[in-house]
Write a protein that holds these residues in place. Structure first.
Motif, PDB file in Angstrom:
ATOM      1  N   ARG A 165       0.873  -1.230   0.001  1.00 47.75           N
ATOM      2  CA  ARG A 165      -0.068  -0.095  -0.001  1.00 47.75           C
ATOM      3  C   ARG A 165       0.960   1.264   0.067  1.00 47.75           C
ATOM      4  O   ARG A 165       1.645   1.485   0.793  1.00 47.75           O
ATOM      5  N   HIS A 166       0.728   2.194  -0.934  1.00 45.92           N
ATOM      6  CA  HIS A 166       1.560   3.184  -1.212  1.00 45.92           C
ATOM      7  C   HIS A 166       1.550   4.169   0.095  1.00 45.92           C
ATOM      8  O   HIS A 166       0.490   4.270   0.609  1.00 45.92           O
ATOM      9  N   GLU A 177      -2.646   4.623  -7.056  1.00 42.92           N
ATOM     10  CA  GLU A 177      -2.787   3.340  -7.405  1.00 42.92           C
ATOM     11  C   GLU A 177      -3.989   2.615  -7.017  1.00 42.92           C
ATOM     12  O   GLU A 177      -4.500   3.511  -5.954  1.00 42.92           O
ATOM     13  N   GLU A 191      -4.258   0.345  -5.132  1.00 48.75           N
ATOM     14  CA  GLU A 191      -3.672  -0.429  -4.374  1.00 48.75           C
ATOM     15  C   GLU A 191      -4.776  -0.411  -3.064  1.00 48.75           C
ATOM     16  O   GLU A 191      -5.276   0.613  -2.958  1.00 48.75           O
ATOM     17  N   GLY A 199       2.892  -1.401  -6.310  1.00 48.65           N
ATOM     18  CA  GLY A 199       1.255  -1.515  -5.562  1.00 48.65           C
ATOM     19  C   GLY A 199       0.703  -2.784  -5.723  1.00 48.65           C
ATOM     20  O   GLY A 199       0.714  -3.390  -6.620  1.00 48.65           O
TER      21      GLY A 199
END
Length: 775
Positions: free
Chosen positions: A14-15, A125, A127, A223
C-alpha cells in the motif's frame, strides 16, 4: 534469496503505508535480493543517489515535467514511511542496484488526442487505501469481506498493528495480499484503469531484463494491485506490441520538497491516505506508540493554553485501551485515540480536537532537498534570494509583517510581488492587523509543492527572478486585451520594482487608452493608476511617467461620464456606473494629491473638473436617481455644497412629481453604500425630516415596489445607528416637509446651528489629541 521463493520476490504494498514499509524491510532483510526494482519513473534513475544525501529529508517527491511545457508535470511522492522509500534506502545502504520500472513519464506526459488523463498525483494506485479514480476500492472490498465497515480500521488491525519481526515468514503477508488482489482482479478486471495494462507490460519487460542480469534473485516493490498482472504468463512479443506506438516527449526530472498535508487523500492525491501524521508517528515510534502520541497531543493543547496534565494523558491511554478491548481490536487505533483525546483532554469539545486532527493526524511537515539536486536556473536564483533575505519555505501558513521603510523588508516585498507576477503565489497580500499606512504590508505565506512546478514553468521567462518578472510583464502588456488589465499590470510593476518593464507597459497603456471609448472601462482603469502613483512615492520608485497617462484618462472620463449616465440606464447598469463614480472619485483624490505635491494649481484644477462633473450628474433629471443621489453625497462630503443646498436637492428629488422608484434610488445613492450615510442622517435633522416626510407620502402600491431598495439602504447601517434613527423619528426631528422648520424643539444634542458652549468644551480635548499625535 529465500529457498522457498519461486521466481522473483514480488512485494505488493500500500503506497505510504507504514505497516507495508516495515514488512518490506523485514522481507528484504530475510531474502537479501541482488537488485531491487521499484514502481516509479525510469527517467529518475540518475537521481536515485541523491536519496542517500544527508541533506535529503522526506517527505519529498520526484517532479517530472515536459521539457517544452513545464505545466505538464507529474509528482511521485515519498514519505519516510513509504514502502518504496524504505526499499530504496535499504538497497543503497547495502550497495544493491536499485531501479525504477514504471511506464516512463515520457509516455505519460506526452500530449495525446482526446481528454488528457490526470498525471502525477493522479498516478494514485488502486492498491489498498488508494482507490483514486477506480470504481472499485480494493481496500474497502477486502474490509467488507472481513466484516469491517471502515477500510482504514481493517487495515490498521491486519497490517499496522502487526509486528513483522514476530512472524516466522516475513513474506507470508505479501503472499496473502497478492492472493486477495488476484481474486479482486478476476472479479473486476482492470478496475476501471485501462492504462494499467501499459504500465504492467512495461514492468514485465524490466523484470525480464533483470532476470537476464540477476537471475531470479531480485525483488519488485509495487502497488499490490499490480502483483497478479506481473505474475501472469505473457510473452515478450505481446508486451512489446502493446507498447508500440505510444506518444513520447522529452522530460526533465528533479527532487522537490513535499508535505504530509499533500499526502492526504483530502488534498486530492489519488493514492493518498487519511492520516499521514499519524502514520509517520506509527512508523517512527520505537515502542508504546499510543502513549507517545497522546503525550504529543497533550503538549500541543498546552501550547494553546489548555489545562492538560500528565493525569489526563494516563486517563486517555486507559480510555483508548478500553475502547479497543470493547471493540475487539488488538490495539487502540486512530479512532479510539481521538475519542479518548476528545473525552479526556478536550472536555468533549470538537474545537480543540480539530486542532489535534489538523496538526498531528495530518500535519504540516515539509521535506528538504539537497542543493545538489537538479533545478532550473530560476529556482536556484530564488533559493539564493530566499537565503539572503532569511525567508524560509514552510508548509504551515504564517503571516509576515513588512515595514517598507526598512531595506530588508522592502526587498522581501519586491521578491514576493515579482513571484506573484510570475504566477508563483507563495505569498498572498492580506489586511494588516498592526495598523494602516502605505508603508506597511502583510503577507500570508504558505509553500505548496505545486509551486515548484510554477517556478519551472516561469523559467522560460528568464534565469533570475528580476529578469523573468520583467520579461513576463512586457509579454503580458503586449497581450493584454483590456485597458483595466494594463493599468493593473502597471500597478503590479511598480509594486515589484520592475522599472525596465514600465516603458513597455506604459506604451501599451497609452495605446489602449487612446482607442478605448467605453467610459466604464476607462473608469475601471483609473483607480489602479492612481494607486500606482501613490505607491511610487512610498517605495522610492519614479512613477511620474504614469502621471501624464492618468491625467489624460481622468480628462476623458470627465467628458464622457455625464452623457453615459443619462443614456436610459436600467437599475443594474445604474448600479455599475454608481460604483464607477465612487472609484473615480477616490482615484481623483489620489491623483490630485500626487499632482499637488508638485503643483498646487494642478491639484485645484483636477478637483474642480471632477466637482463640475458631479454637479452635472446631481442636477440632471435624466440621470438615474441612484447616481444623482451619490453625486450629491460626494459633493457634500467634499465640502462642495453650500449650506442648505443638500436639503434643496433632496427636496427636489423627493417631490411628489418624482416616481417613487427614482426617489428611493436617490435615497440609496445618497444615504446608502456603507459610507456613513446613517451617521449623516443622525446629525442632520433636516435631511432626516425630508426622507421621513417623503416616506409617509408614498402611495401604498408604490411603497411595496420601493421597499426592497429602502431595506437595502437602511439595513446596511449599524445597529446603533438604526436605533438612534428610530428614536429620532419617534420624537419627531425638527425638519418638516420641504425643509420647513417646525416649532417643536430639537432633541437633545441635535440643532440646526452650532452651540458655541458645547463646541468649546470639546475643542480642548480635540486640541490635546492633535498635539499628542505624531508629526
Amino acid at each position: 534469496m529465500s529457498p522457498r521463493a519461486a521466481g522473483p520476490l514480488l512485494l505488493g504494498v500500500r503506497h505510504h503505508g507504514p505497516g507495508s514499509a516495515r514488512s518490506v524491510r523485514a522481507a528484504l532483510d530475510a531474502a537479501r535480493p541482488r537488485a531491487v526494482l521499484i514502481e516509479g519513473p525510469p527517467e529518475a534513475d540518475a537521481l536515485l543517489p541523491l536519496a542517500a544525501d544527508p541533506g535529503m529529508r522526506p517527505p519529498v517527491a520526484l517532479l517530472v515535467h515536459a521539457a517544452d511545457d513545464p505545466a505538464r508535470a507529474a509528482f511521485w511522492p515519498f514519505a519516510a514511511f513509504s514502502p518504496e522509500w524504505v526499499a530504496l534506502r535499504w538497497a543503497q545502504r547495502r550497495e544493491v542496484p536499485v531501479r525504477f520500472v514504471d511506464l516512463p513519464a515520457a509516455h505519460t506526459l506526452a500530449p495525446a488526442p482526446g481528454p488528457p488523463e490526470a498525471a502525477g498525483e493522479g498516478e494514485g494506485e488502486p492498491e489498498p487505501g488508494g482507490a483514486g479514480d477506480v470504481p472499485v476500492d480494493p481496500l474497502a472490498a477486502l474490509a467488507r469481506t472481513a466484516g469491517y465497515d471502515d477500510p482504514e480500521r481493517w487495515w490498521e488491525d491486519v497490517v499496522e498493528h502487526r509486528d513483522p519481526g514476530a512472524a516466522p515468514d516475513p513474506v507470508a503477508v505479501f503472499e496473502a495480499v497478492a492472493e486477495a488482489m488476484g481474486a479482486l482482479r478476476e472479479a473486476h478486471g482492470d478496475g476501471g484503469r485501462p492504462r494499467d495494462a501499459l504500465r504492467e507490460a512495461y514492468m514485465r519487460q524490466k523484470m525480464r531484463a533483470a532476470r537476464r542480469e540477476f537471475g531470479d534473485e531480485y525483488a519488485v516493490v509495487c502497488g499490490a494491485w499490480h502483483v497478479p498482472a506481473l505474475r501472469a504468463r505473457t510473452t515478450a512479443a505481446a508486451d512489446r506490441a502493446l507498447l508500440t506506438g505510444l506518444p513520447k516527449t522529452r522530460v526533465e526530472t528533479t527532487w522537490v520538497p513535499w508535505t504530509h498535508r499533500r499526502l492526504a487523500r483530502a488534498g486530492g492525491y489519488g493514492a493518498g491516505i487519511a492520516s499521514p501524521g499519524w502514520y509517520a508517528h506509527l512508523f517512527a515510534a520505537p515502542d508504546r506508540p499510543v502513549e507517545r502520541w497522546l503525550t504529543k497531543a497533550a503538549e500541543l493543547l498546552r501550547e494553546e493554553d489548555r489545562q492538560v496534565s500528565p493525569a489526563h494523558v494516563i486517563e486517555a491511554v486507559r480510555l483508548a485501551t478500553a475502547l479497543a478491548a470493547v471493540r475487539g481490536r488488538p490495539l487502540p487505533g486512530l479512532a479510539e485515540t481521538l475519542e479518548a483525546v476528545r473525552a479526556v483532554m478536550c472536555d468533549g469539545s470538537a474545537v480543540p480536537l480539530a486542532l489535534v486532527e489538523d496538526r498531528l493526524v495530518v500535519g504540516d511537515v515539509l521535506g528538504e532537498v539537497p542543493d545538489t539536486a537538479p533545478a532550473v536556473p530560476l529556482q536556484r536564483d530564488l533559493t539564493r534570494r530566499m537565503r539572503s533575505l532569511r525567508l524560509k519555505a514552510e508548509a504551515q501558513r504564517r503571516e509576515l509583517e513588512l515595514d517598507l521603510r526598512k531595506d530588508t523588508d522592502a526587498a522581501k516585498s519586491l521578491l514576493l510581488h515579482r513571484l506573484r507576477l510570475l504566477g508563483v503565489d507563495w505569498g498572498v497580500p492580506t489586511a494588516s492587523r498592526s495598523g494602516t499606512g502605505t508603508f506597511r504590508e502583510t503577507w500570508r505565506l504558505c509553500w505548496e509543492p505545486e509551486l515548484s512546478v510554477r517556478v519551472a514553468e516561469a523559467g522560460i521567462w528568464g534565469t533570475t527572478v528580476l529578469g523573468a518578472a520583467t520579461a513576463k510583464a512586457r509579454a503580458d502588456a503586449a497581450a493584454a486585451g483590456e485597458l483595466a488589465a494594463v493599468t493593473a499590470l502597471a500597478e503590479r510593476c511598480l509594486l515589484a520594482g520592475l522599472s525596465r518593464a514600465l516603458p513597455a507597459v506604459l506604451r501599451a497603456l497609452a495605446d489602449r487608452a487612446a482607442l478605448d471609448t467605453d467610459v466604464g472601462r476607462l473608469a475601471a482603469a483609473l483607480p489602479a493608476l492612481a494607486r500606482a502613483l501613490r505607491y511610487g512615492d512610498v517605495r522610492g520608485t519614479d512613477a511620474r511617467a504614469l502621471g501624464t497617462v492618468a491625467a489624460g484618462l481622468a480628462e476623458r472620463i470627465c467628458v464622457a461620464l455625464p452623457p453615459a449616465c443619462a443614456a436610459g440606464l436600467d437599475a443594474d447598469a445604474a448600479a455599475v456606473l454608481r460604483d464607477h463614480v465612487d472609484a473615480v472619485h477616490g482615484a481623483v483624490a489620489l491623483l490630485a494629491e500626487a499632482d499637488g505635491d508638485a503643483d498646487g494649481d494642478a491639484d485645484a484644477g483636477l478637483r474642480e473638473r471632477w466637482s463640475g462633473v458631479l454637479r452635472k450628474l446631481a442636477g440632471r433629471e435624466t440621470v438615474p436617481g441612484l447616481i444623482r443621489g451619490r453625486a450629491v453625497r460626494l459633493l457634500l462630503d467634499g465640502g462642495r455644497l453650500a449650506q442648505g443646498e443638500p436639503a434643496r436637492l433632496m427636496g427636489l428629488a423627493l417631490s411628489p412629481a418624482v416616481a417613487p422608484a427614482q426617489a428611493a434610488g436617490w435615497i440609496e445613492g445618497f444615504a446608502g453604500g456603507g459610507a456613513g450615510g446613517g451617521t449623516l442622517l443622525v446629525h442632520d435633522e433636516r435631511l432626516l425630516g425630508l426622507i421621513d416626510a417623503w416616506l409617509v407620502s408614498v402611495p401604498e402600491r408604490a411603497f411595496v415596489g420601493v421597499l426592497p431598495l429602502l431595506r437595502r439602504t437602511f439595513g446596511a447601517y449599524e445597529a446603533g445607528v438604526r436605533r438612534t434613527l428610530g428614536e429620532l423619528v419617534r420624537r419627531g426631528p425638527g425638519g418638516g416637509p420641504g425643509g420647513r422648520a417646525t416649532s417643536r424643539a430639537a432633541p437633545e444634542g441635535f440643532a440646526p446651528d452650532l452651540d458655541p458652549g458645547r463646541a468649546d468644551a470639546a475643542a480642548a480635548v480635540v486640541r490635546g489629541l492633535l498635539a499628542a499625535a505624531p508629526a
